[in-house]
Scaffold this motif. Structure first.
Motif, PDB file in Angstrom:
ATOM      1  N   ARG A   7       8.402  -5.988  -9.976  1.00 25.83           N
ATOM      2  CA  ARG A   7       8.856  -7.433  -9.512  1.00 25.83           C
ATOM      3  C   ARG A   7       9.207  -7.182  -8.043  1.00 25.83           C
ATOM      4  N   GLU A   8      10.349  -6.397  -7.780  1.00 27.13           N
ATOM      5  CA  GLU A   8      10.807  -6.262  -6.504  1.00 27.13           C
ATOM      6  C   GLU A   8       9.824  -5.690  -5.494  1.00 27.13           C
ATOM      7  N   LEU A   9       9.041  -4.975  -6.016  1.00 25.53           N
ATOM      8  CA  LEU A   9       7.985  -4.383  -4.921  1.00 25.53           C
ATOM      9  C   LEU A   9       7.055  -5.490  -4.652  1.00 25.53           C
ATOM     10  N   LEU A  10       6.397  -6.306  -5.763  1.00 26.05           N
ATOM     11  CA  LEU A  10       5.562  -7.420  -5.499  1.00 26.05           C
ATOM     12  C   LEU A  10       6.198  -8.495  -4.396  1.00 26.05           C
ATOM     13  N   GLN A  11       7.570  -8.620  -4.695  1.00 24.03           N
ATOM     14  CA  GLN A  11       8.172  -9.795  -3.886  1.00 24.03           C
ATOM     15  C   GLN A  11       8.293  -9.225  -2.371  1.00 24.03           C
ATOM     16  N   ALA A  12       8.573  -7.902  -2.367  1.00 23.50           N
ATOM     17  CA  ALA A  12       8.809  -6.970  -1.159  1.00 23.50           C
ATOM     18  C   ALA A  12       7.508  -7.451   0.064  1.00 23.50           C
ATOM     19  N   VAL A  13       6.330  -7.182  -0.876  1.00 19.79           N
ATOM     20  CA  VAL A  13       5.228  -7.181  -0.064  1.00 19.79           C
ATOM     21  C   VAL A  13       4.773  -8.692   0.287  1.00 19.79           C
ATOM     22  N   GLN A  14       5.253  -9.552  -0.702  1.00 19.21           N
ATOM     23  CA  GLN A  14       4.937 -11.219  -0.334  1.00 19.21           C
ATOM     24  C   GLN A  14       5.671 -11.334   0.965  1.00 19.21           C
ATOM     25  N   ARG A  15       7.036 -11.104   1.019  1.00 24.57           N
ATOM     26  CA  ARG A  15       7.759 -11.512   2.112  1.00 24.57           C
ATOM     27  C   ARG A  15       7.623 -10.876   3.238  1.00 24.57           C
ATOM     28  N   GLY A  16       6.450  -9.690   3.291  1.00 23.83           N
ATOM     29  CA  GLY A  16       6.244  -9.024   4.605  1.00 23.83           C
ATOM     30  C   GLY A  16       7.101  -7.910   4.768  1.00 23.83           C
ATOM     31  N   GLU A  17       8.090  -7.675   3.808  1.00 27.03           N
ATOM     32  CA  GLU A  17       9.209  -6.768   3.956  1.00 27.03           C
ATOM     33  C   GLU A  17       8.813  -5.147   3.768  1.00 27.03           C
ATOM     34  N   MET A  18       7.658  -5.021   3.075  1.00 22.69           N
ATOM     35  CA  MET A  18       6.889  -3.815   2.829  1.00 22.69           C
ATOM     36  C   MET A  18       5.520  -3.659   2.938  1.00 22.69           C
ATOM     37  N   ASP A  19       5.180  -2.785   3.711  1.00 20.55           N
ATOM     38  CA  ASP A  19       3.618  -2.637   3.836  1.00 20.55           C
ATOM     39  C   ASP A  19       2.834  -2.093   2.403  1.00 20.55           C
ATOM     40  N   ILE A  20       1.726  -2.757   2.383  1.00 20.39           N
ATOM     41  CA  ILE A  20       1.179  -2.541   0.958  1.00 20.39           C
ATOM     42  C   ILE A  20       0.713  -0.940   0.649  1.00 20.39           C
ATOM     43  N   ASN A  21       0.619  -0.309   1.690  1.00 24.97           N
ATOM     44  CA  ASN A  21       0.421   1.462   1.432  1.00 24.97           C
ATOM     45  C   ASN A  21       1.645   1.775   0.868  1.00 24.97           C
ATOM     46  N   ASP A  22       2.851   1.413   1.335  1.00 17.62           N
ATOM     47  CA  ASP A  22       4.262   1.821   0.845  1.00 17.62           C
ATOM     48  C   ASP A  22       4.522   1.586  -0.587  1.00 17.62           C
ATOM     49  N   ALA A  23       4.236   0.287  -0.822  1.00 17.49           N
ATOM     50  CA  ALA A  23       3.946  -0.236  -2.007  1.00 17.49           C
ATOM     51  C   ALA A  23       3.367   0.564  -3.057  1.00 17.49           C
ATOM     52  N   MET A  24       1.966   0.919  -2.799  1.00 14.95           N
ATOM     53  CA  MET A  24       1.271   1.726  -3.550  1.00 14.95           C
ATOM     54  C   MET A  24       1.608   3.112  -3.697  1.00 14.95           C
ATOM     55  N   GLN A  25       2.288   3.781  -2.708  1.00 14.50           N
ATOM     56  CA  GLN A  25       2.934   4.971  -2.680  1.00 14.50           C
ATOM     57  C   GLN A  25       3.849   5.127  -3.899  1.00 14.50           C
ATOM     58  N   ARG A  26       4.770   3.748  -3.956  1.00 15.52           N
ATOM     59  CA  ARG A  26       5.957   3.860  -4.956  1.00 15.52           C
ATOM     60  C   ARG A  26       5.312   3.638  -6.326  1.00 15.52           C
ATOM     61  N   LEU A  27       4.098   2.836  -6.287  1.00 17.18           N
ATOM     62  CA  LEU A  27       3.662   2.661  -7.744  1.00 17.18           C
ATOM     63  C   LEU A  27       3.050   3.993  -8.370  1.00 17.18           C
ATOM     64  N   ARG A  28       2.752   4.658  -7.634  1.00 17.97           N
ATOM     65  CA  ARG A  28       2.158   6.082  -8.065  1.00 17.97           C
ATOM     66  C   ARG A  28       3.222   6.684  -8.755  1.00 17.97           C
ATOM     67  N   LEU A  29       4.541   6.515  -8.850  1.00 12.39           N
ATOM     68  CA  LEU A  29       5.484   7.286  -9.409  1.00 12.39           C
ATOM     69  C   LEU A  29       5.366   6.720 -10.770  1.00 12.39           C
ATOM     70  N   LEU A  30       5.094   5.596 -11.123  1.00 14.68           N
ATOM     71  CA  LEU A  30       5.062   4.887 -12.360  1.00 14.68           C
ATOM     72  C   LEU A  30       4.106   5.610 -13.534  1.00 14.68           C
ATOM     73  N   PRO A  31       2.976   5.885 -13.393  1.00 15.10           N
ATOM     74  CA  PRO A  31       2.165   6.583 -14.524  1.00 15.10           C
ATOM     75  C   PRO A  31       2.929   7.943 -14.847  1.00 15.10           C
ATOM     76  N   PHE A  32       3.069   8.839 -13.910  1.00 17.29           N
ATOM     77  CA  PHE A  32       3.771  10.031 -14.175  1.00 17.29           C
ATOM     78  C   PHE A  32       4.240  10.593 -12.833  1.00 17.29           C
ATOM     79  N   GLU A  33       5.287  11.356 -12.856  1.00 18.42           N
ATOM     80  CA  GLU A  33       5.762  12.023 -11.894  1.00 18.42           C
ATOM     81  C   GLU A  33       6.270  13.262 -11.928  1.00 18.42           C
TER      82      GLU A  33
END
Length: 253
Positions: A7-33
């Motif tokens: 939720r925080e990642l989505l809101q940060a992208v919507q507010r322009g506080e985070m680049d979509i590529n940075d958000a995708m990099q963070r999301l890569r941690l979710l399936p496995f690390e």
């Protein structure tokens, strides 16, 4: 914590506080690390299954357990490590004092929300006192899943009146974990007294012909009582986890 992160990642992208590529990099941690080249943590487990990945401590070094627990604790309120020797626990606690060690079941537990309401319905029973370490592994696993557990210890078939003295408690249960070594007959007896599912746990407690739990395992697998399922020898964790899943059936998603 995983859902909050999404939720925080989505809101940060919507507010322009985070680049979509940075958000995708963070999301890569979710399936496995990947951790240290020796482990791949399933960081999606809590979202898929409702409980984070559990760490099997036996066979790992204390340093490996420390690294794994730290990564899990960053994204989960609860972390469970099973089969932890006292020597390993000492090393882990020195570096992660937030955890607690329970010597009898050999569990390391991190629980940041211990006051969450517990759902009643689980009974854990043992044939003898020597079965308590496996039973406590089951009971504490279920409790970490926000389940309330009633313990009935040393109620084996050698003194059947001890078990029958708790018949009302057994018959009120929604699921029962029966932990027994020797010949393992207790699960069949309980299964014939109750309408709830019974999870039988054979233990390695017994003399030579017990074959480190094999005789109890075969007795439980050959039970004539209906509604009895069986987990592996000494697998208290597996029984407690399954009991937790059964007891929370019907809870809101």
């Amino acid at each position: 914590m995983q859902e909050e992160m999404l939720r925080e990642l989505l809101q940060a992208v919507q507010r322009g506080e985070m680049d979509i590529n940075d958000a995708m990099q963070r999301l890569r941690l979710l399936p496995f690390e990947s951790v240290g080249g020796f482990a791949h943590l399933d960081q999606h487990r809590a979202i898929r299954c409702g409980f984070p990945e559990v760490v099997f401590g036996q066979g790992k070094t204390p340093e490996q357990v420390v690294q794994i627990v730290r990564r899990l604790a960053e994204r989960n309120d609860r972390v469970l490590v099973t089969r932890v020797a006292a020597e390993m626990a000492q090393v882990v606690l020195e570096q992660i004092p937030e955890m607690a060690y329970h010597a009898v079941p050999r569990l390391l537990i991190l629980n940041r929300s211990p006051d969450t309401p517990k759902r009643p319905g689980i009974v854990v029973a043992t044939g003898g006192t020597a079965d308590i370490p496996v039973a406590e592994e089951a009971a504490m696993t279920a409790e970490l899943m926000d389940q309330q557990v009633v313990r009935l210890y040393d109620v084996g078939v050698a003194g059947l009146h001890r078990l029958l003295g708790h018949l009302e408690v057994l018959q009120r249960a929604r699921v029962i974990v029966v932990v027994a070594g020797m010949e393992g007959a207790l699960a069949s007896v309980v299964g014939g007294l109750v309408s709830a599912p019974v999870i039988a746990v054979p233990t390695s407690v017994g003399y030579g012909a017990n074959f480190q739990g094999l005789s109890a395992l075969l007795t439980m697998l050959n039970s004539c009582a209906t509604g009895v399922s069986v987990v592996n020898i000494d697998n208290g964790f597996g029984a407690g986890y399954l009991a937790g899943l059964i007891n929370r059936l019907g809870d809101p998603a």
